[in-house]
Design a protein around this motif. Structure first.
Motif, PDB file in Angstrom:
ATOM      1  N   ALA A   1       0.829  -1.207   0.000  1.00 23.95           N
ATOM      2  CA  ALA A   1       0.000   0.000   0.000  1.00 23.95           C
ATOM      3  C   ALA A   1       0.867   1.261   0.000  1.00 23.95           C
ATOM      4  CB  ALA A   1      -0.937  -0.001   1.215  1.00 23.95           C
ATOM      5  N   GLY A   2       1.943   1.258   0.773  1.00 23.95           N
ATOM      6  CA  GLY A   2       2.839   2.410   0.813  1.00 23.95           C
ATOM      7  C   GLY A   2       3.521   2.664  -0.519  1.00 23.95           C
ATOM      8  N   LEU A   3       3.906   1.610  -1.198  1.00 22.01           N
ATOM      9  CA  LEU A   3       4.586   1.746  -2.491  1.00 22.01           C
ATOM     10  C   LEU A   3       3.620   2.207  -3.587  1.00 22.01           C
ATOM     11  CD1 LEU A   3       6.888  -1.396  -2.340  1.00 22.01           C
ATOM     12  CD2 LEU A   3       7.515   0.995  -1.939  1.00 22.01           C
ATOM     13  N   VAL A   4       2.398   1.697  -3.553  1.00 17.02           N
ATOM     14  CA  VAL A   4       1.389   2.131  -4.524  1.00 17.02           C
ATOM     15  C   VAL A   4       1.088   3.612  -4.310  1.00 17.02           C
ATOM     16  CG1 VAL A   4      -1.037   1.863  -5.205  1.00 17.02           C
ATOM     17  CG2 VAL A   4       0.410  -0.164  -4.891  1.00 17.02           C
ATOM     18  N   LYS A   5       1.035   4.025  -3.043  1.00 18.14           N
ATOM     19  CA  LYS A   5       0.779   5.419  -2.704  1.00 18.14           C
ATOM     20  C   LYS A   5       1.877   6.324  -3.260  1.00 18.14           C
ATOM     21  CE  LYS A   5      -0.956   7.830   1.368  1.00 18.14           C
ATOM     22  NZ  LYS A   5      -1.110   7.738   2.810  1.00 18.14           N
ATOM     23  N   LYS A   6       3.108   5.790  -3.314  1.00 12.90           N
ATOM     24  CA  LYS A   6       4.235   6.553  -3.872  1.00 12.90           C
ATOM     25  C   LYS A   6       4.209   6.567  -5.393  1.00 12.90           C
ATOM     26  CE  LYS A   6       7.534   5.792  -0.138  1.00 12.90           C
ATOM     27  NZ  LYS A   6       8.808   5.163   0.246  1.00 12.90           N
ATOM     28  N   GLY A   7       3.287   5.815  -6.003  1.00 12.77           N
ATOM     29  CA  GLY A   7       3.143   5.827  -7.446  1.00 12.77           C
ATOM     30  C   GLY A   7       3.969   4.791  -8.186  1.00 12.77           C
ATOM     31  N   LEU A   8       4.572   3.857  -7.471  1.00 10.71           N
ATOM     32  CA  LEU A   8       5.359   2.829  -8.150  1.00 10.71           C
ATOM     33  C   LEU A   8       4.446   1.836  -8.841  1.00 10.71           C
ATOM     34  CD1 LEU A   8       8.135   2.055  -5.496  1.00 10.71           C
ATOM     35  CD2 LEU A   8       8.345   3.423  -7.563  1.00 10.71           C
ATOM     36  N   GLN A   9       4.929   1.303  -9.944  1.00 18.15           N
ATOM     37  CA  GLN A   9       4.171   0.275 -10.657  1.00 18.15           C
ATOM     38  C   GLN A   9       5.107  -0.582 -11.481  1.00 18.15           C
ATOM     39  OE1 GLN A   9       1.602   1.975 -13.773  1.00 18.15           O
ATOM     40  NE2 GLN A   9       2.197   3.970 -12.989  1.00 18.15           N
ATOM     41  N   GLY A  10       4.582  -1.678 -11.970  1.00 16.72           N
ATOM     42  CA  GLY A  10       5.351  -2.575 -12.824  1.00 16.72           C
ATOM     43  C   GLY A  10       6.564  -3.175 -12.133  1.00 16.72           C
ATOM     44  N   GLU A  11       7.648  -3.297 -12.891  1.00 16.30           N
ATOM     45  CA  GLU A  11       8.881  -3.919 -12.404  1.00 16.30           C
ATOM     46  C   GLU A  11       9.488  -3.149 -11.218  1.00 16.30           C
ATOM     47  OE1 GLU A  11      11.234  -7.084 -12.204  1.00 16.30           O
ATOM     48  OE2 GLU A  11       9.669  -6.878 -13.705  1.00 16.30           O
ATOM     49  N   ALA A  12       9.393  -1.813 -11.246  1.00 14.14           N
ATOM     50  CA  ALA A  12       9.921  -0.994 -10.142  1.00 14.14           C
ATOM     51  C   ALA A  12       9.164  -1.291  -8.847  1.00 14.14           C
ATOM     52  CB  ALA A  12       9.827   0.489 -10.487  1.00 14.14           C
ATOM     53  N   LEU A  13       7.847  -1.465  -8.961  1.00  8.20           N
ATOM     54  CA  LEU A  13       7.029  -1.797  -7.796  1.00  8.20           C
ATOM     55  C   LEU A  13       7.439  -3.148  -7.225  1.00  8.20           C
ATOM     56  CD1 LEU A  13       4.584  -1.410  -5.880  1.00  8.20           C
ATOM     57  CD2 LEU A  13       3.166  -2.413  -7.662  1.00  8.20           C
ATOM     58  N   LEU A  14       7.565  -4.139  -8.081  1.00  5.84           N
ATOM     59  CA  LEU A  14       7.934  -5.481  -7.633  1.00  5.84           C
ATOM     60  C   LEU A  14       9.307  -5.490  -6.960  1.00  5.84           C
ATOM     61  CD1 LEU A  14       7.202  -8.456  -7.463  1.00  5.84           C
ATOM     62  CD2 LEU A  14       8.173  -8.753  -9.747  1.00  5.84           C
ATOM     63  N   LYS A  15      10.271  -4.840  -7.570  1.00  2.77           N
ATOM     64  CA  LYS A  15      11.640  -4.814  -7.032  1.00  2.77           C
ATOM     65  C   LYS A  15      11.677  -4.127  -5.660  1.00  2.77           C
ATOM     66  CE  LYS A  15      16.326  -3.529  -8.357  1.00  2.77           C
ATOM     67  NZ  LYS A  15      17.163  -2.920  -9.399  1.00  2.77           N
ATOM     68  N   GLU A  16      11.023  -2.964  -5.556  1.00  2.00           N
ATOM     69  CA  GLU A  16      11.033  -2.227  -4.287  1.00  2.00           C
ATOM     70  C   GLU A  16      10.218  -2.958  -3.224  1.00  2.00           C
ATOM     71  OE1 GLU A  16      12.188   0.624  -1.558  1.00  2.00           O
ATOM     72  OE2 GLU A  16      13.016   0.105  -3.517  1.00  2.00           O
ATOM     73  N   PHE A  17       9.136  -3.618  -3.631  1.00  2.00           N
ATOM     74  CA  PHE A  17       8.325  -4.395  -2.700  1.00  2.00           C
ATOM     75  C   PHE A  17       9.161  -5.503  -2.065  1.00  2.00           C
ATOM     76  CE2 PHE A  17       5.593  -8.167  -2.054  1.00  2.00           C
ATOM     77  CZ  PHE A  17       4.773  -7.681  -1.055  1.00  2.00           C
TER      78      PHE A  17
END
Length: 150
Positions: free
Chosen positions: A113-129
């Motif tokens: 939820a925090g990462l989505v709120k920061k606007g991350l998506q796709g491969e960047a979202l997965l890696k940071e998650f």
């Protein structure tokens, strides 16, 4: 009563990210009193005294996240009050009492939820998650891709 090693401690202020509190040593004790009451004792540097003194002065329950026994365990959420603060040279011992509360959201959901709120998506979202989940569980990451238990 059952005693466990405390390996992670964070104070949760309102809806912000948990504030990690580094500590020297700590225990968490299940009082087994039929009321789901636990004691948490943390031995830490005296620089953290104002945080806990303020919480003690308010006399309200506050949220605490504790990791028990192994850094790879998910943190448990607690509602606690500060019972005492004992000064010991340049350190303090903080004794808290409270209950473990069932988490409505699991660690993974909070991180995501925090990462989505920061606007991350796709491969960047997965890696940071993956990176943040490992970090919160105390798993060291190497080059943000390969994980190695620490």
């Amino acid at each position: 009563m059952k005693t466990f090693k405390l390996v992670g401690l964070s104070v949760v202020h309102d809806d912000s990210d948990p504030q990690d509190i580094p500590f020297i040593d700590g225990l968490i004790i299940n009082k087994e009193d039929g009321k789901n009451r636990w004691l948490v004792e943390a031995y830490l540097d005296q620089q953290y005294e104002p945080i806990f003194a303020d919480l003690q002065h308010k006399e309200d329950e506050f949220r605490l996240q504790v990791t028990i026994t192994n850094r790879s365990n998910d943190p448990a959420n607690m509602l606690v009050t500060v019972r005492s603060i004992t000064r010991m040279n340049n350190h303090i011992s903080v004794l808290m009492e409270g209950s473990i509360v069932p988490s409505r959201t699991h660690l993974a959901e909070v991180v995501l939820a925090g990462l989505v709120k920061k606007g991350l998506q796709g491969e960047a979202l997965l890696k940071e998650f993956k990176h943040q989940l490992d970090e919160r569980r105390g798993i060291k990451t190497k080059n943000n891709e390969e994980t190695v238990k620490g």
